[in-house]
Design an enzyme around this catalytic site. Structure first.
Site, PDB file in Angstrom:
ATOM      1  CE1 TYR A 126      34.889  12.385  84.823  1.00  0.00           C
ATOM      2  CE2 TYR A 126      32.965  11.906  83.697  1.00  0.00           C
ATOM      3  CZ  TYR A 126      33.477  12.347  84.996  1.00  0.00           C
ATOM      4  OH  TYR A 126      33.058  12.550  86.032  1.00  0.00           O
ATOM      5  CE  LYS A 178      45.990  19.073  93.462  1.00  0.00           C
ATOM      6  NZ  LYS A 178      45.868  19.798  94.917  1.00  0.00           N
ATOM      7  CG  ASP A 213      43.553  22.219  96.145  1.00  0.00           C
ATOM      8  OD1 ASP A 213      43.793  22.639  95.000  1.00  0.00           O
ATOM      9  OD2 ASP A 213      44.353  21.842  96.900  1.00  0.00           O
ATOM     10  CG  ASP A 237      30.957  15.228  87.108  1.00  0.00           C
ATOM     11  OD1 ASP A 237      29.955  15.458  87.061  1.00  0.00           O
ATOM     12  OD2 ASP A 237      30.998  13.846  87.320  1.00  0.00           O
TER      13      ASP A 237
END
Ligand code: NAI
Length: 344
Positions: A126, A178, A213, A237
């Site tokens: 971001y 991740k 995931d 988010d």
């Protein structure tokens, strides 16, 4: 209850913002919450009024009050001005985004959900370091983005999350990452979290880790296995919208942006331009954000009265807006809520 007035900035925002802010002010007035509002503009409203999506007067007001209640602010997709929300978080170093999701209306697809997502609010993908590389006359041939996560930024967010877990009696905290693919970018967050837990929080709650995931899949199959999810900016988010969906949709999901020097309370949802001005928006998310704000200023009795009144309006009076399968408009819902607050 204190009668000292508490200065706070109010940003009605864009789209449905003014409608849900009016509803929230009506509830806070009925509760006699002692906020002294300084109303300011931002987002598209800021652009229209002064050509600036984040006018200096708005920044000055929050710098003074260190506390704000904010309606959603519109951000153009693809081009145009940078998100005023992201800029506000950067300006006031609001590094933690707390997004609780609790089932209020029983009997839905997922019942008895009580989850908190804590999202890192300043770093990651971001930071806005993005550009295109033109090739062979195509100005957008290649798009590039840089993500930055720091040990210090990860650590302060993780400390906030772990302290909140202890203070609110959460039994389990799950770090979402991740690090199998983005080994450095999200690996640093995971590594910092595991290290911090070992050194400072071990035994105070259970710590678990999960890849983003798999987390999304597990949240849909069995959300009750989670208690508090802590993650980096973009994942947070996405997951907080997913979690909002588990408790009836975006109309039910509040958020708090917390920093050392200021705090801004808002709904998780955006300006909902598709229903703006129609008088049908659900104000519950912003009302629940106002309850978080009351907790923050140490008025927990008022926060509880507000949450109880919301619960009673939705479940006893069964006054609900269209997104919850009801027929009430924003005004009718607000009227019923205010009656509940007044003990009618
Ligand atoms: P959105 O959250 O505004 O709307 C998504 C869907 O949910 C729409 O169908 C909308 O009608 C519905 N919805 C949202 N809030 C609702 C409510 N209170 N009651 C009933 N239905 C509701 O997301 P979208 O359309 O992607 O974004 C619109 C604008 O909002 C964009 O400019 C975006 O950048 C901005 N935005 C601002 C945020 C903020 O200020 N914190 C957060 C998210 C988006």
């Amino acid at each position: 209850m204190t009668t000292t007035s508490i200065p706070a900035t109010l940003i009605p925002g864009d789209g449905i913002g003014p409608e849900i802010v009016d509803a929230t002010l009506a509830a806070l007035d009925a509760l006699k919450a002692p906020f002294a509002w300084d109303t300011q503009i931002a987002g598209l409203g800021g652009v229209k009024a002064s050509g600036d999506p984040l006018p200096q007067a708005t920044l000055d007001s929050i710098r003074k009050t260190r506390l704000a209640l904010k309606g959603p602010l519109e951000t153009p997709s693809g081009g145009g001005y940078r998100s005023s929300n992201v800029r506000l978080r950067e300006e006031f170093q609001l590094y933690a985004n707390l997004r609780p999701a609790r089932t209020i209306i029983p009997g839905g697809r997922f019942d008895k959900i009580d989850l908190v997502v804590v999202r890192e609010n300043l770093e990651g993908l971001y930071i806005g370091h993005e550009h295109y590389v033109p090739i062979d006359g195509d100005p957008h041939a290649v798009a590039m983005a840089t993500g930055i996560n720091t040990r210090q930024g990860s650590r302060r967010l993780l400390e906030y999350a772990f302290d909140t877990a202890v203070a609110t009696g959460r039994k389990k905290v799950t770090l979402v990452h991740k690090a199998n693919i983005m080994k450095a970018l999200t690996g640093i967050f995971l590594e910092t979290g595991l290290d911090l837990y070992e050194k400072k929080y071990k035994g105070k709650f259970e710590l678990d880790t999960v890849i983003i995931d798999a987390c999304a899949m597990k949240l849909v199959l069995n959300p009750w296995q989670f208690d508090m999810l802590v993650t980096t900016n973009l994942f947070g988010d996405i997951l907080s919208d997913l979690v909002a969906g588990l408790v009836g949709g975006l109309g039910m999901a509040p958020g708090a942006n917390i920093g050392t020097d200021a705090a801004i309370f808002e709904a998780v949802h955006g300006s909902a331009p598709d229903i703006a001005g129609k008088g049908i928006a659900n104000p519950t998310a912003l009302l629940l954000a106002a309850a978080l704000m009351l907790d923050h200023v140490k008025l927990p009795e008022l926060a509880t009265r507000l949450r109880t009144a919301i619960d009673e309006t939705l479940n006893i009076d069964k006054v609900r807006t269209g997104d919850l399968g009801g027929t009430a408009g924003t005004e009718a819902f607000t009227k019923a809520l205010v009656s509940r607050i007044n003990g009618a």
